[in-house]
Design an enzyme around this catalytic site. Structure first.
Site, PDB file in Angstrom:
ATOM      1  N   SER A 142    -140.041  66.923 -23.766  1.00  0.00           N
ATOM      2  CA  SER A 142    -139.715  67.876 -22.357  1.00  0.00           C
ATOM      3  C   SER A 142    -140.319  67.555 -21.022  1.00  0.00           C
ATOM      4  O   SER A 142    -141.420  66.611 -20.868  1.00  0.00           O
ATOM      5  CB  SER A 142    -139.806  69.159 -22.528  1.00  0.00           C
ATOM      6  OG  SER A 142    -141.159  69.618 -22.520  1.00  0.00           O
ATOM      7  N   ARG A 153    -143.422  66.946 -27.758  1.00  0.00           N
ATOM      8  CA  ARG A 153    -141.945  67.308 -27.616  1.00  0.00           C
ATOM      9  C   ARG A 153    -140.835  66.358 -26.384  1.00  0.00           C
ATOM     10  O   ARG A 153    -142.331  66.043 -25.453  1.00  0.00           O
ATOM     11  CB  ARG A 153    -141.624  68.888 -27.073  1.00  0.00           C
ATOM     12  CG  ARG A 153    -141.638  69.469 -28.263  1.00  0.00           C
ATOM     13  CD  ARG A 153    -142.039  71.459 -28.033  1.00  0.00           C
ATOM     14  NE  ARG A 153    -140.562  72.282 -26.553  1.00  0.00           N
ATOM     15  CZ  ARG A 153    -141.271  72.787 -26.165  1.00  0.00           C
ATOM     16  NH1 ARG A 153    -142.385  73.426 -26.089  1.00  0.00           N
ATOM     17  NH2 ARG A 153    -140.166  73.235 -25.804  1.00  0.00           N
ATOM     18  N   LEU A 206    -140.408  87.533 -24.479  1.00  0.00           N
ATOM     19  CA  LEU A 206    -139.940  89.605 -24.638  1.00  0.00           C
ATOM     20  C   LEU A 206    -141.112  89.532 -23.769  1.00  0.00           C
ATOM     21  O   LEU A 206    -141.117  90.881 -23.417  1.00  0.00           O
ATOM     22  CB  LEU A 206    -140.252  89.296 -25.961  1.00  0.00           C
ATOM     23  CG  LEU A 206    -138.726  89.926 -27.166  1.00  0.00           C
ATOM     24  CD1 LEU A 206    -139.633  90.019 -28.170  1.00  0.00           C
ATOM     25  CD2 LEU A 206    -137.838  90.600 -26.672  1.00  0.00           C
ATOM     26  N   ARG A 207    -142.139  88.917 -24.023  1.00  0.00           N
ATOM     27  CA  ARG A 207    -143.150  89.789 -23.393  1.00  0.00           C
ATOM     28  C   ARG A 207    -143.059  90.028 -22.075  1.00  0.00           C
ATOM     29  O   ARG A 207    -143.805  90.836 -21.146  1.00  0.00           O
ATOM     30  CB  ARG A 207    -145.123  88.690 -23.682  1.00  0.00           C
ATOM     31  CG  ARG A 207    -145.878  88.806 -22.078  1.00  0.00           C
ATOM     32  CD  ARG A 207    -146.708  88.298 -22.324  1.00  0.00           C
ATOM     33  NE  ARG A 207    -146.436  86.863 -22.189  1.00  0.00           N
ATOM     34  CZ  ARG A 207    -146.465  86.454 -20.729  1.00  0.00           C
ATOM     35  NH1 ARG A 207    -146.866  87.195 -20.000  1.00  0.00           N
ATOM     36  NH2 ARG A 207    -146.455  85.298 -20.148  1.00  0.00           N
ATOM     37  N   ARG A 208    -142.587  89.203 -21.052  1.00  0.00           N
ATOM     38  CA  ARG A 208    -142.235  88.966 -19.838  1.00  0.00           C
ATOM     39  C   ARG A 208    -141.332  90.096 -20.140  1.00  0.00           C
ATOM     40  O   ARG A 208    -141.540  91.131 -18.751  1.00  0.00           O
ATOM     41  CB  ARG A 208    -141.573  87.814 -18.928  1.00  0.00           C
ATOM     42  CG  ARG A 208    -143.103  86.382 -19.441  1.00  0.00           C
ATOM     43  CD  ARG A 208    -142.363  85.072 -18.521  1.00  0.00           C
ATOM     44  NE  ARG A 208    -144.189  84.265 -19.154  1.00  0.00           N
ATOM     45  CZ  ARG A 208    -143.752  83.302 -18.661  1.00  0.00           C
ATOM     46  NH1 ARG A 208    -142.315  82.681 -19.106  1.00  0.00           N
ATOM     47  NH2 ARG A 208    -144.729  82.314 -18.622  1.00  0.00           N
ATOM     48  N   THR A 251    -134.549  73.265 -16.264  1.00  0.00           N
ATOM     49  CA  THR A 251    -133.321  73.572 -16.521  1.00  0.00           C
ATOM     50  C   THR A 251    -133.239  75.412 -15.672  1.00  0.00           C
ATOM     51  O   THR A 251    -131.718  75.902 -15.282  1.00  0.00           O
ATOM     52  CB  THR A 251    -132.449  74.474 -18.070  1.00  0.00           C
ATOM     53  OG1 THR A 251    -132.597  72.765 -18.655  1.00  0.00           O
ATOM     54  CG2 THR A 251    -131.043  75.075 -18.489  1.00  0.00           C
ATOM     55  N   LYS A 282    -149.562  78.020 -26.258  1.00  0.00           N
ATOM     56  CA  LYS A 282    -148.683  79.552 -26.645  1.00  0.00           C
ATOM     57  C   LYS A 282    -147.992  78.952 -27.527  1.00  0.00           C
ATOM     58  O   LYS A 282    -147.079  80.620 -27.861  1.00  0.00           O
ATOM     59  CB  LYS A 282    -148.429  79.982 -25.004  1.00  0.00           C
ATOM     60  CG  LYS A 282    -147.758  79.502 -24.731  1.00  0.00           C
ATOM     61  CD  LYS A 282    -147.485  79.894 -22.985  1.00  0.00           C
ATOM     62  CE  LYS A 282    -146.075  79.604 -22.698  1.00  0.00           C
ATOM     63  NZ  LYS A 282    -145.354  80.401 -21.082  1.00  0.00           N
ATOM     64  N   CYS A 302    -142.726  85.966 -31.831  1.00  0.00           N
ATOM     65  CA  CYS A 302    -141.592  85.986 -31.203  1.00  0.00           C
ATOM     66  C   CYS A 302    -141.037  87.312 -30.917  1.00  0.00           C
ATOM     67  O   CYS A 302    -140.327  87.662 -29.793  1.00  0.00           O
ATOM     68  CB  CYS A 302    -140.856  84.556 -31.352  1.00  0.00           C
ATOM     69  SG  CYS A 302    -141.443  83.595 -30.202  1.00  0.00           S
ATOM     70  N   ARG A 344    -132.850  80.716 -21.120  1.00  0.00           N
ATOM     71  CA  ARG A 344    -133.530  79.915 -21.904  1.00  0.00           C
ATOM     72  C   ARG A 344    -133.488  78.650 -21.467  1.00  0.00           C
ATOM     73  O   ARG A 344    -132.808  78.505 -20.067  1.00  0.00           O
ATOM     74  CB  ARG A 344    -132.600  79.763 -22.946  1.00  0.00           C
ATOM     75  CG  ARG A 344    -132.823  80.392 -24.256  1.00  0.00           C
ATOM     76  CD  ARG A 344    -133.930  80.817 -25.105  1.00  0.00           C
ATOM     77  NE  ARG A 344    -134.862  78.975 -25.192  1.00  0.00           N
ATOM     78  CZ  ARG A 344    -134.356  78.597 -26.427  1.00  0.00           C
ATOM     79  NH1 ARG A 344    -133.780  79.208 -26.302  1.00  0.00           N
ATOM     80  NH2 ARG A 344    -135.360  77.156 -26.405  1.00  0.00           N
ATOM     81  N   GLY A 345    -133.759  77.637 -21.494  1.00  0.00           N
ATOM     82  CA  GLY A 345    -134.230  76.309 -21.034  1.00  0.00           C
ATOM     83  C   GLY A 345    -135.334  76.134 -20.437  1.00  0.00           C
ATOM     84  O   GLY A 345    -136.242  76.700 -20.281  1.00  0.00           O
ATOM     85  N   ASN A 346    -135.367  74.545 -20.110  1.00  0.00           N
ATOM     86  CA  ASN A 346    -137.284  74.127 -19.794  1.00  0.00           C
ATOM     87  C   ASN A 346    -137.431  74.095 -18.326  1.00  0.00           C
ATOM     88  O   ASN A 346    -136.061  75.121 -17.903  1.00  0.00           O
ATOM     89  CB  ASN A 346    -137.200  72.268 -20.392  1.00  0.00           C
ATOM     90  CG  ASN A 346    -135.707  71.557 -19.599  1.00  0.00           C
ATOM     91  OD1 ASN A 346    -135.556  72.212 -18.492  1.00  0.00           O
ATOM     92  ND2 ASN A 346    -135.142  70.750 -19.889  1.00  0.00           N
ATOM     93  N   VAL A 347    -137.968  74.108 -17.664  1.00  0.00           N
ATOM     94  CA  VAL A 347    -138.415  74.193 -16.391  1.00  0.00           C
ATOM     95  C   VAL A 347    -137.552  73.721 -15.875  1.00  0.00           C
ATOM     96  O   VAL A 347    -137.225  74.922 -14.680  1.00  0.00           O
ATOM     97  CB  VAL A 347    -140.069  73.330 -16.474  1.00  0.00           C
ATOM     98  CG1 VAL A 347    -139.869  73.868 -14.211  1.00  0.00           C
ATOM     99  CG2 VAL A 347    -141.042  74.447 -16.534  1.00  0.00           C
TER     100      VAL A 347
END
Length: 318
Positions: A18, A16, A137-139, A161, A90, A249, A156-159
């Site tokens: 990112s 990816r 959802l886990r967190r 963001t 993950k 998910c 949402r978003g990358n680290v």
């Protein structure tokens, strides 16, 4: 395998696009260079935009789940546009497409979740009604289990963001993987790392997995030199657990296998999305029996929780 034995065309590493994904691809390239005496120009990093990267307006659980981060990369691997694919373990679906396998893992990083806030030192210090931002959802479920009085919002978003949203006041705190921040050289943003006994990580968290075509002996021989056996065994256990529970998910599931010499201890957890109910399990055994330990843990947890619990989880997450 030395450089003179390699084909003249660069080895294409798919990933990816990112910053974190690229950092993982660069780490893979560096390990291969050191293991085989190769120069950087023997490799080409191929960044591929995935459906998961393009969806930013809703949780991935509503859009189709984990495979959204791998589909386009796996298509490139299957049709030969890349030679290997580097993934966050993950993010990997439990079952891979026919013709692909994930048999190489790099040494696992810190598996813990990071609590990040400019206002508070930990989840325990947050006042009632404070806002935690997460897309997991886990967190979400684990925060609500520990602190049902906190407000959890989709984030949402990358680290980069997510950290920017924190600065903008969208949330009072967020949770990210310690491993990702460390790989980005941004460990200093971690306010506190949460002990795994208090906050069990996602299956595969902290582990880089490398996906290849089944039977591609040239690439498999290349990767053999950087493979970390204990990480492979831990993930065999964790992924067996996830697969047996039909983990997706839409289901808040956590799991961690810890290896000590020849022994393996697995801790697993499944929760209601709102944290109102949960069941956990611990299984132990020989490390060579890793996959079966994960399967036993899933069976024990399914029996403990009962069918009604899993039906309620699915109903609540739709």
């Amino acid at each position: 395998m030395k450089a003179q034995k390699m084909q003249s065309t660069p080895i294409k590493i798919g990933t990816r696009g990112s910053k974190l994904a690229l950092a993982q691809a660069y780490e893979t390239r560096q390990r291969l260079m050191e293991a085989h005496g190769l120069t950087e120009n023997r490799f080409e990093i191929v960044a591929i935009q995935t459906t998961g990267d393009m969806i930013q307006d809703r949780p991935l659980s509503e859009a189709g789940g984990k495979g959204l981060f791998t589909k386009e990369i796996e298509e490139a691997l299957l049709d030969g546009r890349i030679d290997l694919a580097v993934h966050s373990s993950k993010d990997m679906p439990t079952y891979l497409p026919d013709g692909l396998e994930m048999v190489t893992f790099l040494p696992r990083e810190d598996v813990r979740d990071a609590f990040i806030s400019r206002k508070y030192g930990s989840l325990a210090e947050m006042p009632e009604g404070a806002v935690v931002g997460t897309s997991s959802l886990r967190r979400q479920a684990m925060v609500k289990k520990i602190r049902p009085d906190l407000d959890v919002v989709m984030y949402r978003g990358n680290v980069q963001t997510r950290l920017m949203k924190l600065e903008q006041g969208v949330a009072d705190a967020t949770l990210l993987a310690c491993a990702g921040l460390r790989r980005l050289g941004e460990a200093e943003v971690i306010t506190s790392a949460i002990d795994v006994d208090d906050f069990l990580p996602a299956v595969g968290q902290g582990a880089i997995g490398i996906e290849t075509r089944v039977g591609d002996e040239r690439i498999l021989e290349l990767l053999g030199a950087i493979h970390h056996r204990d990480t492979e065994r831990a993930l065999a256990c964790e992924r067996a657990f996830l697969g047996a529970l039909d983990g997706s998910c839409r289901t808040p599931i956590a799991g961690l296998a810890r290896i000590d010499g020849d022994s393996l201890t697995f801790s697993g957890l499944v929760l209601m999305p709102d944290g109102s109910a949960h069941f956990d399990v611990v299984e132990e055994g020989a490390v060579i029996d890793a996959q079966n330990i994960g399967l036993r843990a899933a069976d024990a947890l399914r029996a403990k929780a009962g069918a009604a619990f899993f039906e309620a989880v699915l109903a609540a997450s739709h």
